[in-house]
Design a protein around this motif. Structure first.
Motif, PDB file in Angstrom:
ATOM      1  N   ASP A 461       0.831  -1.179  -0.125  1.00 38.19           N
ATOM      2  CA  ASP A 461      -0.094   0.016   0.115  1.00 38.19           C
ATOM      3  C   ASP A 461       0.910   1.279   0.151  1.00 38.19           C
ATOM      4  N   ARG A 517      -6.640   7.589   0.499  1.00 41.27           N
ATOM      5  CA  ARG A 517      -7.104   6.530   0.026  1.00 41.27           C
ATOM      6  C   ARG A 517      -8.940   6.515  -0.155  1.00 41.27           C
ATOM      7  N   THR A 599      -2.597   1.651  -5.801  1.00 39.72           N
ATOM      8  CA  THR A 599      -3.632   1.000  -5.066  1.00 39.72           C
ATOM      9  C   THR A 599      -4.355  -0.359  -5.498  1.00 39.72           C
ATOM     10  N   PHE A 604      -7.192  -4.016  -1.077  1.00 43.98           N
ATOM     11  CA  PHE A 604      -7.598  -2.902  -0.217  1.00 43.98           C
ATOM     12  C   PHE A 604      -8.975  -3.107   0.035  1.00 43.98           C
TER      13      PHE A 604
END
Length: 765
Positions: A461, A517, A599, A604
């Motif tokens: 990340d 994010r 990402t 995620f």
């Protein structure tokens, strides 16, 4: 009084109480009497009082180590065979690879728990899982290294570094190593690993027979949760577990339920490794790479092997699995029951594992311990040298989980690619091993040592490094005024900041506000984050960011990530001031904005909550087998909160109108968006009765005792702060007439903690 050292008197202890769960002299505990209670005390593990090294700066001490000297010491130890536990092939390398793998391999992506980061392999239950048989010896072999370097080298770092050194002495080029893992000093009491089998013995098929009766969730034996269906359906896994059943790191090497069906095994492998964050190529690389070294041990049937470390006698001094046959080690060693090596050169990196797997046909056989394994049909197939008997040559061995790579079409493609390009295979295994052993460490800011790779990997990340001058106090005040003037509501600003930061989980240090994010897929569109409102907030904050940055001379900038957090701070200050309490919410700039390209959307998305009591969110598409307040407790622990922090945050978030759908459940106030202690005053008041809306007891009416009027509504995640004794006592602290200022102060402190959870760039953790 009878003495407990007499075996006949073990059931009668000189202390008042009974023998529970095999613990002599222990009376029934609170959990025995009240098994359904909410275990709030799980939030208070890992207290400094349990850590004998709490006064040490581990980062500073680790960085003072002569790293090359440390590696030299480890490598020397790996080829110095000890009489009390002789090394296979005079090289401890293969068994140390297993030690490191099994330490890291407990990681699971669903909740980030497990992994090598705290050296939990040293404690129950993991230290006594059957699949970890004799790893207690591996750690004891490395004690001289730990003894020499002391507090400068954690067990957690030593275990993984030893695995790397083991690969290197067998001519494998590792991708890198990072230190920085901090040891735990007590067992993990919160992670659910599935039903445990405490004597550390393997699953016994005879306990259930071929035609088993049961229902989903029923315990058939102490080592497997029944999933329904015929014997072949062992490959169903219970979420969020990644191993197929307790005591295993991944899958049963004999095949699901020991059925030796490679196709079933492949399904098991794919699901298990996926839940441990590995794709097909990484999975094959790890299996084929790991099985290029060493051997498996199955010289003695399991029923002859002694108890696991946690159940072994005091005279064993932490050792388990005592083997009474022969010398008990060397050629008599038993671990998982399968016997033999995969390659003719078990201490050298090569591609023989895959070449032999595909070149020869394999037939089933039984090991000396009675476990199912495979041997070449061709009598001219290569042999492998015996690990201990000079001049003796043995047949090669494959496990059902190995044959699975050959029969599964997708795994087969990867294997063929690796066989045609050995350099590519070497790189793939190197990177997969690095990911396996570092996946749970969190941001690279936590990485220590001279062998940290410069390359940023997607699974880390990555967030770009700070590349501009930070805003000063005057700039911050100017930005706060612009946010206030934007017309954004207190509730919307708090929601954006909380949604950005509270995705963090302390288990694997993923998530958090750094990187912004919240403005990217997939987090931007999660239902729990109020996406329509969120994007209005983000649009306004982006305008403020662009205007500020364009007006600055030099290299001074503010990131969207910082503005999102600052917006929450502004809103809380206003909410407190409107309630009559002046407060300044801390704000630490320095966050950066990452990009969509940096990402991994699929990875995620695992951070998306299925239930979040902080915002009264419960995904109704998911079937739950536990109460919402227990899931809420789990989420509080993932945020590394104490019980008081958990309690005060909920009370503040409710009056700040933070329910994901703007419902009024738990909003016990006549003045929403003001930071008051009204939530606590209502939940502790005897002016109300609490009435379930239905037999499910998920929603409740709060009715006036005086006239029966419904005054408020609530969920279980609200009422638990009045029903649970520990939480109610905390709630009462914030409910008293003089508690408003304390409540605001404590809320702000807990809020700042959450906003800073992922700021490893400025904190030593």
């Amino acid at each position: 009084m009878k003495h407990i050292d007499n075996p006949e008197n073990l059931e009668k202890c000189p202390f008042r109480g009974t023998r529970i769960g095999g613990a002599i002299g222990s009376a029934p505990r609170t959990d025995d009497w009240w098994p359904n209670r909410l275990q709030v005390d799980l939030l208070h593990q890992e207290q400094p009082i349990s850590n004998p090294l709490s006064d040490e700066d581990y980062k500073e001490k680790f960085n003072q180590i002569d790293f090359q000297e440390l590696k030299k010491d480890i490598k020397n130890a790996l080829t110095d065979s000890q009489d009390w536990w002789p090394a296979d092939y005079n090289n401890y390398g293969p068994q140390m690879i297993r030690m490191a793998w099994h330490s890291a391999g407990t990681y699971r992506i669903a909740d980030g728990r497990g992994g090598a980061a705290q050296g939990m392999q040293r404690f129950a239950p993991i230290n006594s899982w059957w699949d970890n048989g004799n790893i207690d010896k591996s750690r004891r072999l490395m004690w001289p290294i730990k003894k020499k370097y002391g507090s400068a080298l954690s067990w957690a770092d030593l275990i993984i570094l030893t695995g790397n050194c083991a690969l290197e002495i067998m001519n494998f080029p590792t991708f890198g190593f990072a230190g920085g893992r901090r040891d735990a000093w007590e067992p993990d009491r919160s992670t659910y690993w599935g039903p445990e089998f405490w004597d550390g013995k393997p699953f016994d098929e005879s306990q259930t027979g071929g035609d088993r009766k049961g229902h989903p969730g029923e315990m058939v034996n102490a080592n497997l949760r029944w999933v329904g269906g015929p014997k072949e359906e062992y490959h169903d896994l219970e979420n969020p577990l990644a191993a197929t059943h307790s005591n295993l790191i991944y899958v049963n090497p004999e095949g699901p339920g020991g059925n030796m069906d490679p196709t079933d095994s492949a399904r098991n492998i794919r699901e298990s490794f996926k839940r441990m964050a590995m794709n097909d190529e990484e999975t094959v690389a790890l299996i084929a790479g790991g099985h290029a070294f060493g051997k498996s041990h199955g010289a003695v049937p399991a029923e002859k092997i002694g108890a696991a470390p946690e159940a072994a006698g005091i005279e064993e001094q932490g050792f388990g699995w005592h083997n009474p046959v022969g010398t008990g080690n060397a050629e008599f060693t038993s671990t998982n029951g399968i016997e033999g090596s995969w390659t003719p050169n078990p201490t050298n990196w090569d591609n023989d594992y895959l070449i032999n797997l595909f070149k020869y046909d394999w037939k089933q056989k039984k090991s000396p311990a009675g476990a199912g394994q495979w041997t070449p049909i061709d009598p001219d197939a290569p042999k492998t040298p015996d690990a201990h008997i000079d001049g003796k040559m043995d047949d090669l061995m494959m496990m059902t989980s190995d044959i699975a790579l050959k029969v599964d079409p997708e795994y087969r493609k990867v294997c063929e690619k690796f066989m045609s390009d050995f350099d590519y295979f070497t790189t793939a295994f190197s990177k997969a091993w690095y990911k396996l052993t570092h996946r749970d460490m969190g941001p690279k800011d936590r990485y220590l040592g001279p062998e940290v790779p410069e390359e940023d990997l997607l699974w880390q990340d990555p967030v770009p490094a700070l590349d501009h001058e930070l805003v000063n106090d005057r700039d911050i005040e100017d930005l706060k005024n612009q946010i206030i003037a934007s017309g954004l509501s207190i509730s919307a600003l708090v929601s954006a900041a909380w949604s950005s930061a509270a995705v963090y989980r302390h288990s694997d240090k993923r998530g958090g506000a750094n990187g912004a994010r919240i403005a990217l897929e997939p987090q931007n569109n999660w239902e729990v984050n109020r996406p329509a409102e969120l994007n209005q907030v983000l649009q306004k904050l982006k305008e403020i960011k662009n205007n500020f940055n364009s007006s600055q001379s030099g290299n001074k900038k503010v990131s969207l990530a910082d503005l999102i957090v600052l917006g929450g701070c502004v809103a809380i200050e206003k909410a407190a001031n409107d309630a009559g309490t002046h407060v300044k919410v801390p704000f630490t700039p320095g966050r950066m904005d990452t990009t969509q390209e940096l990402t991994d959307v699929e990875s995620f998305d695992w951070l998306q909550p299925v239930s979040d009591g902080f915002r009264n969110y419960h995904n109704n598409k998911v079937g739950y087998h536990t109460s919402s307040e227990r899931i809420f407790l789990d989420r509080a622990q993932l945020l590394n909160l104490s019980a008081p922090e958990w309690t005060v945050l909920v009370g503040g978030l409710r009056v700040l109108d933070q329910n994901f759908d703007h419902s009024k459940h738990g909003v016990f106030t006549e003045r929403p968006e003001q930071l008051t202690n009204d939530f606590f005053q209502v939940i502790t008041s005897m002016d109300y009765e609490w009435k379930p809306k239905s037999s499910s007891k998920m929603l409740f009416d709060i009715n006036s005792r005086a006239n029966g009027e419904t005054k408020y509504t609530a969920t279980r995640c609200d009422l638990v702060f009045g029903s649970n004794a520990q939480l109610r006592n905390i709630a009462e602290v914030y409910a008293t007439d003089d508690a408003q200022e304390r409540f605001v102060h404590d809320f702000v402190k807990a809020w700042d903690k959450v906003m800073m959870l992922d700021r490893y760039d400025v904190k030593n953790d």
